[in-house]
Design a protein around this motif. Structure first.
Motif, PDB file in Angstrom:
ATOM      1  N   VAL A 202       0.847  -1.199   0.000  1.00 29.81           N
ATOM      2  CA  VAL A 202       0.000   0.000   0.000  1.00 29.81           C
ATOM      3  C   VAL A 202       0.876   1.240   0.000  1.00 29.81           C
ATOM      4  CG1 VAL A 202      -1.663   1.347   1.359  1.00 29.81           C
ATOM      5  CG2 VAL A 202      -1.944  -1.111   1.164  1.00 29.81           C
ATOM      6  N   THR A 203       0.441   2.272  -0.720  1.00 31.66           N
ATOM      7  CA  THR A 203       1.122   3.565  -0.733  1.00 31.66           C
ATOM      8  C   THR A 203       0.086   4.669  -0.563  1.00 31.66           C
ATOM      9  OG1 THR A 203       0.917   3.864  -3.127  1.00 31.66           O
ATOM     10  CG2 THR A 203       2.885   2.681  -2.327  1.00 31.66           C
ATOM     11  N   PRO A 204       0.498   5.862  -0.121  1.00 28.46           N
ATOM     12  CA  PRO A 204      -0.453   6.977   0.002  1.00 28.46           C
ATOM     13  C   PRO A 204      -1.123   7.308  -1.332  1.00 28.46           C
ATOM     14  CG  PRO A 204       1.610   7.492   1.090  1.00 28.46           C
ATOM     15  CD  PRO A 204       1.834   6.230   0.358  1.00 28.46           C
ATOM     16  N   ALA A 205      -0.361   7.164  -2.428  1.00 28.82           N
ATOM     17  CA  ALA A 205      -0.907   7.472  -3.759  1.00 28.82           C
ATOM     18  C   ALA A 205      -2.086   6.548  -4.082  1.00 28.82           C
ATOM     19  CB  ALA A 205       0.185   7.327  -4.812  1.00 28.82           C
ATOM     20  N   ILE A 206      -1.941   5.255  -3.757  1.00 23.99           N
ATOM     21  CA  ILE A 206      -3.021   4.301  -4.017  1.00 23.99           C
ATOM     22  C   ILE A 206      -4.251   4.649  -3.181  1.00 23.99           C
ATOM     23  CG2 ILE A 206      -3.719   1.890  -3.713  1.00 23.99           C
ATOM     24  CD1 ILE A 206      -0.877   1.077  -4.419  1.00 23.99           C
ATOM     25  N   MET A 207      -4.039   4.969  -1.902  1.00 20.59           N
ATOM     26  CA  MET A 207      -5.165   5.284  -1.015  1.00 20.59           C
ATOM     27  C   MET A 207      -5.863   6.570  -1.447  1.00 20.59           C
ATOM     28  SD  MET A 207      -3.784   4.191   2.760  1.00 20.59           S
ATOM     29  CE  MET A 207      -5.445   4.303   3.426  1.00 20.59           C
ATOM     30  N   LYS A 208      -5.089   7.569  -1.912  1.00 17.92           N
ATOM     31  CA  LYS A 208      -5.700   8.805  -2.393  1.00 17.92           C
ATOM     32  C   LYS A 208      -6.475   8.562  -3.689  1.00 17.92           C
ATOM     33  CE  LYS A 208      -2.320  11.940  -0.303  1.00 17.92           C
ATOM     34  NZ  LYS A 208      -1.185  12.866  -0.552  1.00 17.92           N
ATOM     35  N   LYS A 209      -5.925   7.695  -4.524  1.00 22.73           N
ATOM     36  CA  LYS A 209      -6.560   7.394  -5.806  1.00 22.73           C
ATOM     37  C   LYS A 209      -7.938   6.758  -5.602  1.00 22.73           C
ATOM     38  CE  LYS A 209      -5.915   4.693 -10.055  1.00 22.73           C
ATOM     39  NZ  LYS A 209      -5.009   3.757 -10.782  1.00 22.73           N
ATOM     40  N   TYR A 210      -8.031   5.876  -4.607  1.00 20.61           N
ATOM     41  CA  TYR A 210      -9.286   5.163  -4.376  1.00 20.61           C
ATOM     42  C   TYR A 210     -10.099   5.763  -3.221  1.00 20.61           C
ATOM     43  CZ  TYR A 210      -7.438   1.619  -7.526  1.00 20.61           C
ATOM     44  OH  TYR A 210      -6.945   0.971  -8.631  1.00 20.61           O
ATOM     45  N   ARG A 211      -9.787   7.004  -2.842  1.00 17.53           N
ATOM     46  CA  ARG A 211     -10.491   7.633  -1.729  1.00 17.53           C
ATOM     47  C   ARG A 211     -11.984   7.824  -2.037  1.00 17.53           C
ATOM     48  NH1 ARG A 211      -7.419  12.248   1.114  1.00 17.53           N
ATOM     49  NH2 ARG A 211      -7.129  12.905  -1.047  1.00 17.53           N
ATOM     50  N   LYS A 212     -12.302   8.202  -3.284  1.00 17.86           N
ATOM     51  CA  LYS A 212     -13.706   8.409  -3.656  1.00 17.86           C
ATOM     52  C   LYS A 212     -14.486   7.096  -3.595  1.00 17.86           C
ATOM     53  CE  LYS A 212     -12.915  12.438  -6.607  1.00 17.86           C
ATOM     54  NZ  LYS A 212     -12.996  13.008  -7.987  1.00 17.86           N
ATOM     55  N   ILE A 213     -13.828   6.026  -4.047  1.00 20.44           N
ATOM     56  CA  ILE A 213     -14.478   4.711  -3.979  1.00 20.44           C
ATOM     57  C   ILE A 213     -14.684   4.306  -2.522  1.00 20.44           C
ATOM     58  CG2 ILE A 213     -14.218   2.254  -4.536  1.00 20.44           C
ATOM     59  CD1 ILE A 213     -12.642   3.090  -7.006  1.00 20.44           C
ATOM     60  N   ALA A 214     -13.668   4.571  -1.692  1.00 22.59           N
ATOM     61  CA  ALA A 214     -13.771   4.265  -0.256  1.00 22.59           C
ATOM     62  C   ALA A 214     -14.923   5.054   0.376  1.00 22.59           C
ATOM     63  CB  ALA A 214     -12.459   4.589   0.451  1.00 22.59           C
ATOM     64  N   LEU A 215     -15.085   6.319  -0.040  1.00 17.20           N
ATOM     65  CA  LEU A 215     -16.169   7.160   0.480  1.00 17.20           C
ATOM     66  C   LEU A 215     -17.527   6.558   0.137  1.00 17.20           C
ATOM     67  CD1 LEU A 215     -17.328   9.750   1.708  1.00 17.20           C
ATOM     68  CD2 LEU A 215     -17.000  10.869  -0.510  1.00 17.20           C
ATOM     69  N   VAL A 216     -17.679   6.102  -1.096  1.00 19.17           N
ATOM     70  CA  VAL A 216     -18.948   5.498  -1.529  1.00 19.17           C
ATOM     71  C   VAL A 216     -19.224   4.220  -0.737  1.00 19.17           C
ATOM     72  CG1 VAL A 216     -20.151   4.399  -3.447  1.00 19.17           C
ATOM     73  CG2 VAL A 216     -18.832   6.484  -3.847  1.00 19.17           C
ATOM     74  N   VAL A 217     -18.178   3.380  -0.557  1.00 21.80           N
ATOM     75  CA  VAL A 217     -18.335   2.135   0.190  1.00 21.80           C
ATOM     76  C   VAL A 217     -18.750   2.412   1.631  1.00 21.80           C
ATOM     77  CG1 VAL A 217     -17.115   0.118   1.101  1.00 21.80           C
ATOM     78  CG2 VAL A 217     -16.724   0.838  -1.262  1.00 21.80           C
ATOM     79  N   VAL A 218     -18.114   3.405   2.247  1.00 23.28           N
ATOM     80  CA  VAL A 218     -18.436   3.768   3.633  1.00 23.28           C
ATOM     81  C   VAL A 218     -19.877   4.256   3.747  1.00 23.28           C
ATOM     82  CG1 VAL A 218     -17.948   5.424   5.477  1.00 23.28           C
ATOM     83  CG2 VAL A 218     -16.062   4.256   4.331  1.00 23.28           C
ATOM     84  N   LEU A 219     -20.308   5.080   2.803  1.00 22.52           N
ATOM     85  CA  LEU A 219     -21.678   5.601   2.833  1.00 22.52           C
ATOM     86  C   LEU A 219     -22.705   4.492   2.629  1.00 22.52           C
ATOM     87  CD1 LEU A 219     -21.269   8.954   0.867  1.00 22.52           C
ATOM     88  CD2 LEU A 219     -21.610   8.655   3.315  1.00 22.52           C
ATOM     89  N   ILE A 220     -22.390   3.542   1.741  1.00 21.50           N
ATOM     90  CA  ILE A 220     -23.285   2.400   1.540  1.00 21.50           C
ATOM     91  C   ILE A 220     -23.370   1.561   2.809  1.00 21.50           C
ATOM     92  CG2 ILE A 220     -23.578   0.209   0.299  1.00 21.50           C
ATOM     93  CD1 ILE A 220     -22.351   1.580  -2.162  1.00 21.50           C
TER      94      ILE A 220
END
Length: 270
Positions: A202-220
């Motif tokens: 894992v790298t910060p770049a990967i986590m930032k890249k998928y942050r929007k997807i993570a946000l959607v998953v968390v909201l669901i």
């Protein structure tokens, strides 16, 4: 040590961890009234602190809310001969695991730490304390936020007024157990990201890249386990998003330290 010696060492760590859980579980077994009447059945009563808190908020805003009801419109029942005894056993075991979690971590650390360099062991000081604090925070969040919100919603949900909710004890206890354990593990996200970054997965770049997807998953996830109102979903989602952001920072710090080490090694070679 050979591979079989490592397995033998791991076996004894697992045995000691299991014994600790069993001993604490035996103590919890004799605290039946507190475990069930106070803890497990607490979220089934409208005097539970979470319901009072949300009721006060709704009242201050001038809204009607199911959190202000006199009682939840369902009953908890047992339909199996050994159902209550089985629930008592499993509740004691899970209580043993939750309370004994720091010791389980300690045994895990004792198994892993001999394979680390001295500097790595120093940098990992406080691992057991921090991981335990995060786990207990997650457990409290699951018990006081996720469990009552899901119980209030699912317990009051009806597809027809002719159908009444008579919830099985095992189903009710499982709902609380899953909420509590899942949140406890979820709050370990910063620790997990720390080790995943150390091994290069894992790298910060990967986590930032998928942050929007993570946000959607968390909201669901929040929408599934909470009543269908925006306020409850945001209350559940905010801590998870904060943990995600903290994990990005931790990942960046780990990579920064690794880069400094590599630069120092390069200078020493020159």
């Amino acid at each position: 040590m050979s591979f079989l010696d490592h397995l033998e060492e791991l076996r004894w760590h697992l045995i000691r961890s299991t014994l600790a859980i069993v001993i604490i579980g035996c103590i919890a077994f004799f605290m039946k009234k507190f475990i069930f009447d106070t803890l497990l059945l607490g979220p089934s009563r409208m005097d539970f602190p979470t319901y009072r808190f949300f009721c006060d908020i709704a009242t201050s805003l001038g809204f009607d809310s199911t959190f202000c009801a006199q009682e939840l419109p369902f009953t908890i029942q047992n339909r199996k001969m050994a159902g209550q005894f089985s629930a008592h056993i499993w509740a004691s075991i899970w209580a043993g695991f939750i309370i004994g979690f720091p010791y389980v971590l300690y045994e895990l650390w004792k198994f892993i730490s001999p394979g680390l360099y001295e500097k790595e062991r120093k940098n990992s000081r406080g691992f057991i304390f921090i991981a335990s604090i995060l786990f207990f925070l997650g457990v409290l969040f699951g018990y006081y936020i996720v469990s009552p919100l899901s119980i209030n919603f699912l317990g009051t949900y009806q597809v027809s007024e002719q159908i009444f909710n008579e919830i099985d004890l095992d189903s009710f206890a499982r709902n609380i157990k899953i909420s509590v354990i899942a949140c406890g593990v979820l709050f370990e996200l910063p620790i997990i990201i720390f080790f995943l970054t150390k091994v290069g997965l894992v790298t910060p770049a990967i986590m930032k890249k998928y942050r929007k997807i993570a946000l959607v998953v968390v909201l669901i996830f929040s929408a599934v386990i909470t009543p269908p109102d925006v306020t409850s979903q945001i209350i559940v989602a905010i801590p998870v998003l904060i943990l995600y952001q903290i994990s990005i920072y931790i990942s960046a710090r780990v990579l920064k330290r690794e880069a400094k080490k590599e630069a120092k090694k390069a200078k020493e070679k020159q």
